[in-house]
Design a protein around this motif. Sequence first.
Motif, PDB file in Angstrom:
ATOM      1  N   ARG A 291     -32.983 -19.415 -21.035  1.00  0.00           N
ATOM      2  CA  ARG A 291     -31.620 -18.974 -21.345  1.00  0.00           C
ATOM      3  C   ARG A 291     -30.622 -20.054 -20.920  1.00  0.00           C
ATOM      4  NH1 ARG A 291     -30.742 -13.837 -24.011  1.00  0.00           N
ATOM      5  NH2 ARG A 291     -32.731 -12.730 -23.783  1.00  0.00           N
ATOM      6  N   PRO A 292     -29.477 -20.101 -21.582  1.00  0.00           N
ATOM      7  CA  PRO A 292     -28.471 -21.109 -21.185  1.00  0.00           C
ATOM      8  C   PRO A 292     -27.944 -20.839 -19.784  1.00  0.00           C
ATOM      9  CG  PRO A 292     -27.575 -19.563 -22.804  1.00  0.00           C
ATOM     10  CD  PRO A 292     -29.044 -19.294 -22.735  1.00  0.00           C
ATOM     11  N   GLU A 293     -27.933 -21.889 -18.984  1.00  0.00           N
ATOM     12  CA  GLU A 293     -27.365 -21.802 -17.633  1.00  0.00           C
ATOM     13  C   GLU A 293     -26.095 -22.627 -17.522  1.00  0.00           C
ATOM     14  OE1 GLU A 293     -30.314 -22.776 -14.767  1.00  0.00           O
ATOM     15  OE2 GLU A 293     -31.613 -21.086 -15.272  1.00  0.00           O
ATOM     16  N   LEU A 294     -25.628 -23.073 -18.672  1.00  0.00           N
ATOM     17  CA  LEU A 294     -24.411 -23.884 -18.710  1.00  0.00           C
ATOM     18  C   LEU A 294     -23.202 -23.069 -18.262  1.00  0.00           C
ATOM     19  CD1 LEU A 294     -23.279 -26.674 -19.596  1.00  0.00           C
ATOM     20  CD2 LEU A 294     -22.896 -25.680 -21.857  1.00  0.00           C
ATOM     21  N   VAL A 295     -23.213 -21.768 -18.613  1.00  0.00           N
ATOM     22  CA  VAL A 295     -22.127 -20.862 -18.210  1.00  0.00           C
ATOM     23  C   VAL A 295     -22.767 -19.601 -17.638  1.00  0.00           C
ATOM     24  CG1 VAL A 295     -20.535 -21.715 -19.968  1.00  0.00           C
ATOM     25  CG2 VAL A 295     -22.025 -19.784 -20.508  1.00  0.00           C
TER      26      VAL A 295
ATOM     27  N   ALA B  43     -26.548 -30.541 -28.007  1.00  0.00           N
ATOM     28  CA  ALA B  43     -25.154 -30.998 -27.916  1.00  0.00           C
ATOM     29  C   ALA B  43     -24.202 -29.990 -28.558  1.00  0.00           C
ATOM     30  CB  ALA B  43     -25.015 -32.371 -28.579  1.00  0.00           C
ATOM     31  N   ILE B  44     -24.496 -29.556 -29.777  1.00  0.00           N
ATOM     32  CA  ILE B  44     -23.602 -28.619 -30.451  1.00  0.00           C
ATOM     33  C   ILE B  44     -23.657 -27.254 -29.787  1.00  0.00           C
ATOM     34  CG2 ILE B  44     -25.374 -28.000 -32.152  1.00  0.00           C
ATOM     35  CD1 ILE B  44     -21.550 -28.162 -32.710  1.00  0.00           C
ATOM     36  N   ASP B  45     -24.834 -26.866 -29.283  1.00  0.00           N
ATOM     37  CA  ASP B  45     -24.947 -25.599 -28.548  1.00  0.00           C
ATOM     38  C   ASP B  45     -24.034 -25.598 -27.333  1.00  0.00           C
ATOM     39  OD1 ASP B  45     -26.740 -24.256 -30.173  1.00  0.00           O
ATOM     40  OD2 ASP B  45     -28.512 -24.948 -29.092  1.00  0.00           O
ATOM     41  N   SER B  46     -24.091 -26.679 -26.571  1.00  0.00           N
ATOM     42  CA  SER B  46     -23.291 -26.771 -25.349  1.00  0.00           C
ATOM     43  C   SER B  46     -21.798 -26.797 -25.664  1.00  0.00           C
ATOM     44  CB  SER B  46     -23.676 -28.040 -24.572  1.00  0.00           C
ATOM     45  OG  SER B  46     -25.044 -28.009 -24.212  1.00  0.00           O
ATOM     46  N   THR B  47     -21.419 -27.526 -26.701  1.00  0.00           N
ATOM     47  CA  THR B  47     -20.004 -27.620 -27.080  1.00  0.00           C
ATOM     48  C   THR B  47     -19.435 -26.255 -27.432  1.00  0.00           C
ATOM     49  OG1 THR B  47     -20.292 -29.877 -27.905  1.00  0.00           O
ATOM     50  CG2 THR B  47     -18.380 -28.644 -28.704  1.00  0.00           C
ATOM     51  N   ILE B  48     -20.201 -25.467 -28.194  1.00  0.00           N
ATOM     52  CA  ILE B  48     -19.726 -24.145 -28.613  1.00  0.00           C
ATOM     53  C   ILE B  48     -19.622 -23.204 -27.419  1.00  0.00           C
ATOM     54  CG2 ILE B  48     -20.302 -22.093 -29.969  1.00  0.00           C
ATOM     55  CD1 ILE B  48     -21.542 -23.965 -32.046  1.00  0.00           C
ATOM     56  N   LEU B  49     -20.632 -23.197 -26.553  1.00  0.00           N
ATOM     57  CA  LEU B  49     -20.583 -22.311 -25.383  1.00  0.00           C
ATOM     58  C   LEU B  49     -19.402 -22.640 -24.483  1.00  0.00           C
ATOM     59  CD1 LEU B  49     -24.246 -21.746 -24.105  1.00  0.00           C
ATOM     60  CD2 LEU B  49     -22.750 -20.162 -25.325  1.00  0.00           C
ATOM     61  N   LEU B  50     -19.164 -23.917 -24.230  1.00  0.00           N
ATOM     62  CA  LEU B  50     -18.048 -24.314 -23.362  1.00  0.00           C
ATOM     63  C   LEU B  50     -16.703 -24.007 -24.020  1.00  0.00           C
ATOM     64  CD1 LEU B  50     -19.342 -27.725 -21.952  1.00  0.00           C
ATOM     65  CD2 LEU B  50     -19.125 -25.539 -20.741  1.00  0.00           C
ATOM     66  N   ALA B  51     -16.639 -24.091 -25.350  1.00  0.00           N
ATOM     67  CA  ALA B  51     -15.386 -23.798 -26.052  1.00  0.00           C
ATOM     68  C   ALA B  51     -15.001 -22.336 -25.920  1.00  0.00           C
ATOM     69  CB  ALA B  51     -15.515 -24.178 -27.525  1.00  0.00           C
ATOM     70  N   LEU B  52     -15.976 -21.487 -25.630  1.00  0.00           N
ATOM     71  CA  LEU B  52     -15.723 -20.047 -25.508  1.00  0.00           C
ATOM     72  C   LEU B  52     -15.458 -19.617 -24.071  1.00  0.00           C
ATOM     73  CD1 LEU B  52     -18.444 -18.698 -27.981  1.00  0.00           C
ATOM     74  CD2 LEU B  52     -15.977 -18.862 -28.368  1.00  0.00           C
ATOM     75  N   ARG B  53     -15.288 -20.589 -23.157  1.00  0.00           N
ATOM     76  CA  ARG B  53     -15.038 -20.278 -21.744  1.00  0.00           C
ATOM     77  C   ARG B  53     -13.753 -20.923 -21.251  1.00  0.00           C
ATOM     78  NH1 ARG B  53     -19.065 -17.107 -19.047  1.00  0.00           N
ATOM     79  NH2 ARG B  53     -20.202 -16.266 -20.845  1.00  0.00           N
TER      80      ARG B  53
ATOM     81  N   ARG C 167     -23.490 -12.208 -28.582  1.00  0.00           N
ATOM     82  CA  ARG C 167     -24.457 -12.813 -27.659  1.00  0.00           C
ATOM     83  C   ARG C 167     -24.010 -14.222 -27.249  1.00  0.00           C
ATOM     84  NH1 ARG C 167     -26.945  -9.248 -25.237  1.00  0.00           N
ATOM     85  NH2 ARG C 167     -28.860 -10.449 -24.908  1.00  0.00           N
ATOM     86  N   ILE C 168     -23.430 -14.935 -28.192  1.00  0.00           N
ATOM     87  CA  ILE C 168     -22.925 -16.281 -27.874  1.00  0.00           C
ATOM     88  C   ILE C 168     -21.700 -16.176 -26.980  1.00  0.00           C
ATOM     89  CG2 ILE C 168     -22.027 -18.425 -28.836  1.00  0.00           C
ATOM     90  CD1 ILE C 168     -23.511 -17.716 -31.448  1.00  0.00           C
ATOM     91  N   TYR C 169     -20.795 -15.277 -27.324  1.00  0.00           N
ATOM     92  CA  TYR C 169     -19.557 -15.111 -26.561  1.00  0.00           C
ATOM     93  C   TYR C 169     -19.848 -14.730 -25.112  1.00  0.00           C
ATOM     94  CZ  TYR C 169     -14.995 -13.248 -25.194  1.00  0.00           C
ATOM     95  OH  TYR C 169     -13.809 -12.998 -24.537  1.00  0.00           O
ATOM     96  N   LEU C 170     -20.856 -13.907 -24.894  1.00  0.00           N
ATOM     97  CA  LEU C 170     -21.201 -13.468 -23.545  1.00  0.00           C
ATOM     98  C   LEU C 170     -22.036 -14.505 -22.799  1.00  0.00           C
ATOM     99  CD1 LEU C 170     -22.032  -9.720 -24.296  1.00  0.00           C
ATOM    100  CD2 LEU C 170     -19.990 -10.622 -23.148  1.00  0.00           C
ATOM    101  N   GLY C 171     -22.391 -15.594 -23.462  1.00  0.00           N
ATOM    102  CA  GLY C 171     -23.081 -16.698 -22.800  1.00  0.00           C
ATOM    103  C   GLY C 171     -24.555 -16.482 -22.528  1.00  0.00           C
ATOM    104  N   VAL C 172     -25.172 -15.500 -23.170  1.00  0.00           N
ATOM    105  CA  VAL C 172     -26.578 -15.206 -22.896  1.00  0.00           C
ATOM    106  C   VAL C 172     -27.514 -15.863 -23.910  1.00  0.00           C
ATOM    107  CG1 VAL C 172     -26.091 -13.055 -21.701  1.00  0.00           C
ATOM    108  CG2 VAL C 172     -26.411 -13.024 -24.164  1.00  0.00           C
ATOM    109  N   HIS C 173     -26.951 -16.500 -24.938  1.00  0.00           N
ATOM    110  CA  HIS C 173     -27.766 -17.187 -25.934  1.00  0.00           C
ATOM    111  C   HIS C 173     -27.081 -18.464 -26.384  1.00  0.00           C
ATOM    112  CE1 HIS C 173     -31.317 -14.865 -26.880  1.00  0.00           C
ATOM    113  NE2 HIS C 173     -30.630 -13.758 -26.943  1.00  0.00           N
ATOM    114  N   TRP C 174     -27.882 -19.481 -26.661  1.00  0.00           N
ATOM    115  CA  TRP C 174     -27.371 -20.641 -27.357  1.00  0.00           C
ATOM    116  C   TRP C 174     -27.063 -20.237 -28.797  1.00  0.00           C
ATOM    117  CZ3 TRP C 174     -26.565 -24.526 -24.089  1.00  0.00           C
ATOM    118  CH2 TRP C 174     -27.409 -24.708 -22.994  1.00  0.00           C
ATOM    119  N   PRO C 175     -26.086 -20.846 -29.439  1.00  0.00           N
ATOM    120  CA  PRO C 175     -25.810 -20.536 -30.846  1.00  0.00           C
ATOM    121  C   PRO C 175     -27.037 -20.701 -31.739  1.00  0.00           C
ATOM    122  CG  PRO C 175     -23.977 -21.761 -29.930  1.00  0.00           C
ATOM    123  CD  PRO C 175     -25.043 -21.739 -28.873  1.00  0.00           C
ATOM    124  N   SER C 176     -27.874 -21.700 -31.469  1.00  0.00           N
ATOM    125  CA  SER C 176     -29.084 -21.891 -32.281  1.00  0.00           C
ATOM    126  C   SER C 176     -30.070 -20.749 -32.104  1.00  0.00           C
ATOM    127  CB  SER C 176     -29.749 -23.232 -31.936  1.00  0.00           C
ATOM    128  OG  SER C 176     -30.010 -23.327 -30.548  1.00  0.00           O
TER     129      SER C 176
END
Length: 245
Positions: free
Chosen positions: A135-139, A50-60, A197-206
């Motif tokens: 790898r995250p496919e959310l973004v 949940a927190i991983d997804s929230t952070i990734l979406l907040a950066l897009r 790595r988080i900003y570019l969407g290639v890794h979950w924050p965790s």
Amino acid sequence: MHALLSPAGRLWLRLRLNEIGPLLSLAGCGLFAWLFIVLADEVFEGETHAIDSTILLALRNPDNLADPIGPRWLEETARDITGLGGYTILTLVTVSVTICLLMAGKRGAAILLAVAVIGGTLLSTGLKIGFERPRPELVPHATQVYTASFPSGHAMLSAVTYLTLGALLARVQQRRRIKAFVMGLAVVTTLLVGVSRIYLGVHWPSDVLGGWAVGAAWASLCWFVALQLQRRGQVEKPGETSSPP
């Protein structure tokens, strides 16, 4: 102050000072290893999603998930920074510094650096294979990736390489201000690589947190071993060389 102490007192103080480094490095290894184990358990149980997804979406950009927030130059800057944790750059830096140390007659320090980086690479590969987190496919990814996600290899290996280099450079400096600057630069570089790595969407924050934790644990362990070898004369003390230049 030393002049006010007896010979026995000066010897005791010297021994105490010599113990601080090994104790701190061993404590750091234990602390960061514990943090990684706790985080890995949370990742395995899916508690971080949940927190991983929230952070990734907040950066897009919510209207276009392929577009990271911020101006275009920021995205290009992130790609440049993330390259500092790539295998090519880290290999080039490690090989160059190792050769430089060998030329300066510091064979022990050169071996320490090579073992730390090579060992860290093998550890990173083993952990990725063991966890096999996708790898995250959310973004959409803003740069190419080829391996599993947890822990972040860029975050881990940048921690191993730059923290080890920072410690080696700090050893040869006498002024605390310079020591602090060198280690601070190593830490900031490691943090920037992970954030990119988080900003570019290639890794979950965790993934990145896990990479930082296990990388710092490995670097601390290597430094503890180095201090023990230095006591035995198998790694040069600051200013010493293993052979005439």
